[in-house]
Design a protein around this motif. Structure first.
Motif, PDB file in Angstrom:
ATOM      1  N   ARG A  58      51.685  40.689  19.137  1.00  0.00           N
ATOM      2  CA  ARG A  58      50.593  41.505  19.669  1.00  0.00           C
ATOM      3  C   ARG A  58      51.132  42.863  20.101  1.00  0.00           C
ATOM      4  O   ARG A  58      52.131  42.945  20.806  1.00  0.00           O
ATOM      5  CB  ARG A  58      49.929  40.808  20.858  1.00  0.00           C
ATOM      6  N   ILE A  59      50.484  43.907  19.650  1.00  0.00           N
ATOM      7  CA  ILE A  59      50.907  45.260  19.982  1.00  0.00           C
ATOM      8  C   ILE A  59      49.672  46.128  20.197  1.00  0.00           C
ATOM      9  O   ILE A  59      48.653  45.954  19.513  1.00  0.00           O
ATOM     10  CB  ILE A  59      51.800  45.850  18.868  1.00  0.00           C
ATOM     11  N   THR A  60      49.734  47.037  21.153  1.00  0.00           N
ATOM     12  CA  THR A  60      48.653  47.991  21.385  1.00  0.00           C
ATOM     13  C   THR A  60      49.089  49.350  20.877  1.00  0.00           C
ATOM     14  O   THR A  60      50.054  49.938  21.374  1.00  0.00           O
ATOM     15  CB  THR A  60      48.290  48.078  22.877  1.00  0.00           C
ATOM     16  N   VAL A  61      48.403  49.821  19.841  1.00  0.00           N
ATOM     17  CA  VAL A  61      48.693  51.116  19.231  1.00  0.00           C
ATOM     18  C   VAL A  61      47.897  52.175  19.980  1.00  0.00           C
ATOM     19  O   VAL A  61      46.659  52.118  20.025  1.00  0.00           O
ATOM     20  CB  VAL A  61      48.323  51.114  17.739  1.00  0.00           C
ATOM     21  N   ARG A  62      48.584  53.132  20.569  1.00  0.00           N
ATOM     22  CA  ARG A  62      47.909  54.179  21.341  1.00  0.00           C
ATOM     23  C   ARG A  62      47.388  55.254  20.393  1.00  0.00           C
ATOM     24  O   ARG A  62      48.153  55.835  19.606  1.00  0.00           O
ATOM     25  CB  ARG A  62      48.861  54.772  22.378  1.00  0.00           C
ATOM     26  N   LEU A  63      46.100  55.532  20.487  1.00  0.00           N
ATOM     27  CA  LEU A  63      45.477  56.550  19.648  1.00  0.00           C
ATOM     28  C   LEU A  63      45.608  57.923  20.292  1.00  0.00           C
ATOM     29  O   LEU A  63      45.555  58.061  21.522  1.00  0.00           O
ATOM     30  CB  LEU A  63      43.999  56.236  19.433  1.00  0.00           C
ATOM     31  N   ALA A  64      45.741  58.935  19.461  1.00  0.00           N
ATOM     32  CA  ALA A  64      45.847  60.305  19.959  1.00  0.00           C
ATOM     33  C   ALA A  64      44.534  60.742  20.591  1.00  0.00           C
ATOM     34  O   ALA A  64      43.447  60.365  20.147  1.00  0.00           O
ATOM     35  CB  ALA A  64      46.213  61.245  18.819  1.00  0.00           C
ATOM     36  N   ALA A  65      44.646  61.563  21.639  1.00  0.00           N
ATOM     37  CA  ALA A  65      43.459  62.068  22.332  1.00  0.00           C
ATOM     38  C   ALA A  65      42.619  62.935  21.407  1.00  0.00           C
ATOM     39  O   ALA A  65      43.129  63.582  20.482  1.00  0.00           O
ATOM     40  CB  ALA A  65      43.883  62.865  23.555  1.00  0.00           C
ATOM     41  N   THR A  66      41.323  62.953  21.674  1.00  0.00           N
ATOM     42  CA  THR A  66      40.421  63.742  20.851  1.00  0.00           C
ATOM     43  C   THR A  66      39.162  64.065  21.630  1.00  0.00           C
ATOM     44  O   THR A  66      38.947  63.574  22.745  1.00  0.00           O
ATOM     45  CB  THR A  66      40.053  62.980  19.563  1.00  0.00           C
ATOM     46  N   ASP A  67      38.330  64.901  21.065  1.00  0.00           N
ATOM     47  CA  ASP A  67      36.947  65.080  21.501  1.00  0.00           C
ATOM     48  C   ASP A  67      36.151  65.355  20.235  1.00  0.00           C
ATOM     49  O   ASP A  67      36.179  66.452  19.688  1.00  0.00           O
ATOM     50  CB  ASP A  67      36.805  66.226  22.503  1.00  0.00           C
ATOM     51  N   HIS A  68      35.443  64.322  19.766  1.00  0.00           N
ATOM     52  CA  HIS A  68      34.766  64.410  18.480  1.00  0.00           C
ATOM     53  C   HIS A  68      33.397  63.753  18.581  1.00  0.00           C
ATOM     54  O   HIS A  68      33.251  62.696  19.200  1.00  0.00           O
ATOM     55  CB  HIS A  68      35.585  63.707  17.389  1.00  0.00           C
ATOM     56  N   VAL A  69      32.411  64.371  17.967  1.00  0.00           N
ATOM     57  CA  VAL A  69      31.068  63.810  17.905  1.00  0.00           C
ATOM     58  C   VAL A  69      30.813  63.308  16.486  1.00  0.00           C
ATOM     59  O   VAL A  69      30.865  64.089  15.526  1.00  0.00           O
ATOM     60  CB  VAL A  69      30.002  64.849  18.299  1.00  0.00           C
ATOM     61  N   VAL A  70      30.571  62.006  16.365  1.00  0.00           N
ATOM     62  CA  VAL A  70      30.128  61.437  15.091  1.00  0.00           C
ATOM     63  C   VAL A  70      28.610  61.587  15.078  1.00  0.00           C
ATOM     64  O   VAL A  70      27.910  60.976  15.896  1.00  0.00           O
ATOM     65  CB  VAL A  70      30.526  59.953  14.967  1.00  0.00           C
ATOM     66  N   PRO A  71      28.066  62.418  14.196  1.00  0.00           N
ATOM     67  CA  PRO A  71      26.638  62.721  14.276  1.00  0.00           C
ATOM     68  C   PRO A  71      25.755  61.540  13.866  1.00  0.00           C
ATOM     69  O   PRO A  71      26.180  60.633  13.129  1.00  0.00           O
ATOM     70  CB  PRO A  71      26.461  63.878  13.287  1.00  0.00           C
ATOM     71  N   ALA A  72      24.536  61.561  14.335  1.00  0.00           N
ATOM     72  CA  ALA A  72      23.536  60.605  13.871  1.00  0.00           C
ATOM     73  C   ALA A  72      23.445  60.686  12.347  1.00  0.00           C
ATOM     74  O   ALA A  72      23.511  61.765  11.761  1.00  0.00           O
ATOM     75  CB  ALA A  72      22.180  60.920  14.498  1.00  0.00           C
TER      76      ALA A  72
END
Length: 679
Positions: A587-601
């Motif tokens: 078991r490992i937790t992969v840390r995701l890079a920080a972001t600020d993103h909007v996935v549009p409707a």
């Protein structure tokens, strides 16, 4: 509105920061006439032109310092500051070169002024900015050209600008040690000298002692890439007198520049960088330091004392300075993990701060939002270094580029409504094509992939709805409303490898058509134009005019907006890797890079899990098949609005074999960044 309000100001008045722009003679005369008609009497203190006869205290009007001092007659000098180190073992302590430009008028009147400081290893080898400007000197060795616009713009407004050659580079003694005590200590020594705590000399060897009696000791450090990294590092020492830093695309921990959780991100190592920037003198004297770099940074991904020394996040509790942080959301050189972990530590210690996130790669804000950036920087330095009450500290904390040249302010960052939300992968009707939602997978559910080091995130994303052996993809249903992710997330995987080593990649993808800055192209989201604009005052040897830029855009069918990588053998503490037992689940937790993103409707969100991310990650020494146990795997994502904005899982689409929406993604055209320098 915030500091980064993108609305066009009315043109009936001159810009409040009096940017000098190229105009026709008639337009220039008209602007000058209007300025005289509307200027308050305090701004007329220099009847012979800006700088001629300016008062010792300068002019602050409308919350901004004014260009009342002469740039042409400014004092230009060099001082060598004793660092207290003898890194090059030549029997005398190393001195670092600080090239200084400061207005002459305050010096005559005895008024103390603040300092804007950029400490860099690049002033001789590589240059700074989009046009790779280098320092230049006259026949007597006096500084002539100060790279970038800081001197042209801020010296007339009552600031000194100090450009420091880091140890072992250009005209400094010592050895470059890539973010270690010599790098950081050489910059800190100059801050100490500016505050009367270190000794400066008029010459590199010998000379007279020089004191910085002209400054009030208030220092603001700024810089991009390695330069910004040094600003972070010096701030983490808690040095007195450093009032603010502006790190641009900066490293917060050098381990994370070369590795992520044991997985190697770059070929070579830090010794390549030190060799690249060192002066000829340092190359002759610094073999022992170079060997220490090699010995301390093995390519096995283990956490050593070398990396511990270069982890500035560990000392964020010492930061006294305010921080204005700038980063490109698609920076694949200094990846966004760096700003995310630094920001989180600053927030935990209640450091006054602001953040600006663009759609670019490794690009300076002067080249993606020039006018607004100069205005912001002007007000930021005025407040923190001159004490001007302009309200900049109360304005929105964040400003984020949503689409090319369109920005949104954020009162807080991450947004107050952000909730860390657990989403779970589930198997779909077709192997390799699963769903992503709130419900957990059933016991025993698995997905598998076989590492293919020739395929990366672009190949995975383009075939997200097609089963391919190198990845497992999990997608949401079509969003009925926008879904904003801001901050840092993670993906926890329970996985078994068929071999003794395995690398893992986890990427978040916005599935849907968009026009974005083409961060994968040579300009990383900008194109350089032939026209120029001017930002401050010029001399024959130092022009304030720079080539204009514009957004370089591309139409895409998907956008990878957050990435994480790990070596499965570092599943434990992460400090040391082990050989895997084939078939055993870890078991490992992969840390995701920080972001600020909007996935549009109308778009979908995808989580793709795979092995080597080609072009960004070095492969493991085997090519395993990896089995992921879905019931014991999940992602924790920073969602505005939390779980209520996660759509119900939908059955994965049937395989089509066609690129998503008929549009490719931004295919990387450059080699692994380790073959290029950091700047």
């Amino acid at each position: 509105m915030g500091v980064w309000n993108a609305r066009v100001r009315p043109v009936t008045l001159p810009p409040r920061n009096a940017h000098a722009r190229p105009t026709s003679a008639m337009a220039a005369a008209f602007i000058a006439l209007i300025a005289l008609l509307v200027a308050p009497t305090t701004a007329l203190a220099a009847p012979g032109g800006a700088g001629a006869g300016a008062g010792a205290d300068g002019t602050v009007h409308g919350g901004l310092s004014r260009p009342d001092y002469s740039y042409a007659n400014a004092i230009r000098e060099s001082v060598w500051v004793d660092t207290g180190f003898d890194a090059d073992s030549d029997g005398r302590t190393d001195r670092v070169a600080a090239d200084i430009i400061r207005p002459r008028e305050p010096a005559r009147a005895g008024r103390k002024i603040p300092v804007i400081m950029d400490a860099s290893p690049y002033f001789a080898c590589c240059g700074r900015g989009n046009e790779s400007q280098r320092k230049t000197y006259d026949a007597q060795g006096r500084p002539v050209q100060f790279p970038l616009f800081y001197d042209n713009y801020f010296v007339p407004r009552g600031y000194a600008v100090v450009l420091v050659d880091l140890a072992g580079t250009n005209r400094s003694d010592g050895c470059a040690d890539v973010g270690g005590r010599y790098d950081v200590g050489s910059a800190k020594a100059v801050v100490d000298w500016l505050n009367g705590r270190a000794t400066g000399y008029s010459e590199r060897g010998g000379g007279k002692k020089v004191k910085a009696g002209w400054t009030n000791g208030k220092v603001g450090m700024i810089g991009k890439s390695w330069d910004g990294t040094i600003a972070n590092a010096v701030a983490s020492t808690g040095v007195r007198g450093l009032k603010t830093i502006v790190p641009i695309s900066a490293i917060s921990s050098w381990y994370d520049y070369y590795f992520q959780q044991g997985a190697a991100l770059y070929d070579g190592g830090p010794q390549w960088l030190s060799d690249y920037v060192e002066s000829a003198d340092a190359k002759r004297k610094c073999a022992a330091v170079q060997q220490q770099i090699v010995d301390g940074s093995p390519r096995n991904g283990d956490w050593t004392s070398f990396w511990q020394e270069r982890d500035y996040t560990a000392h964020a509790d010492k930061v006294r300075a305010s921080v204005l942080l700038v980063h490109g959301k698609q920076d694949l050189n200094v990846r966004t993990k760096h700003f995310g972990q630094w920001w989180d530590r600053l927030a935990a210690n209640h450091v006054e701060r602001g953040i600006r996130l663009s759609q670019t790669g490794h690009v300076d804000p002067f080249d993606f939002r020039r006018g607004t950036w100069v205005d912001t920087l002007h007000r930021w330095f005025d407040h923190y270094l001159l004490g001007v009450r302009n309200g900049v500290e109360r304005e929105p904390m964040g400003s984020i580029e949503r689409t090319p040249d369109h920005w949104a302010d954020s009162a807080e960052w991450p947004a107050a409504a952000t909730r860390t939300t657990t989403v779970r992968p589930r198997p779909g009707a077709v192997p390799g094509l699963g769903t992503l939602g709130l419900a957990p997978a059933g016991p025993g559910s698995t997905e598998s992939f076989t590492d293919d080091p020739k395929i990366g995130e672009d190949g995975w994303s383009a075939n997200v709805d097609r089963p391919t052996p190198a990845k497992a993809a999990f997608t949401t249903g079509v969003l009925k409303k926008d879904l904003r992710l801001n901050g840092s997330g993670s993906v926890t995987l329970t996985a078994a490898s068929s071999t003794t080593s395995a690398h893992l990649s986890a990427v978040l993808v916005d599935l849907g058509p968009a026009r974005i800055r083409d961060f994968a192209a040579a300009g990383e989201g900008i194109k350089t134009l032939t026209t120029k604009s001017c930002w401050g005052r010029s001399t024959k040897g130092d022009s304030a005019c720079y080539k204009d830029t514009a957004a370089d855009t591309a139409k895409v069918g998907y956008t990878v907006f957050s990435r994480g990588w790990a070596d499965l053998g570092h599943y434990g503490s992460g400090k040391h890797g082990v050989r895997l037992t084939p078939g055993k689940a870890y078991r490992i937790t992969v840390r995701l890079a920080a972001t600020d993103h909007v996935v549009p409707a109308g778009h979908r969100l995808a989580l793709i899990v795979a092995g080597t991310d080609a072009g960004l990650l070095e492969p493991a020494d085997t090519k395993p098949t990896v089995t992921v146990y879905l019931a014991r795997s999940f992602a924790r994502l920073p969602l505005v609005g939390g779980s209520r904005n996660v759509p119900p899982s939908a059955t994965s689409p049937a395989a089509t074999g066609r690129p998503l929406h008929g549009l490719p993604g931004p295919v990387l055209k450059h080699p692994l960044p380790g073959s290029a320098f950091l700047g």
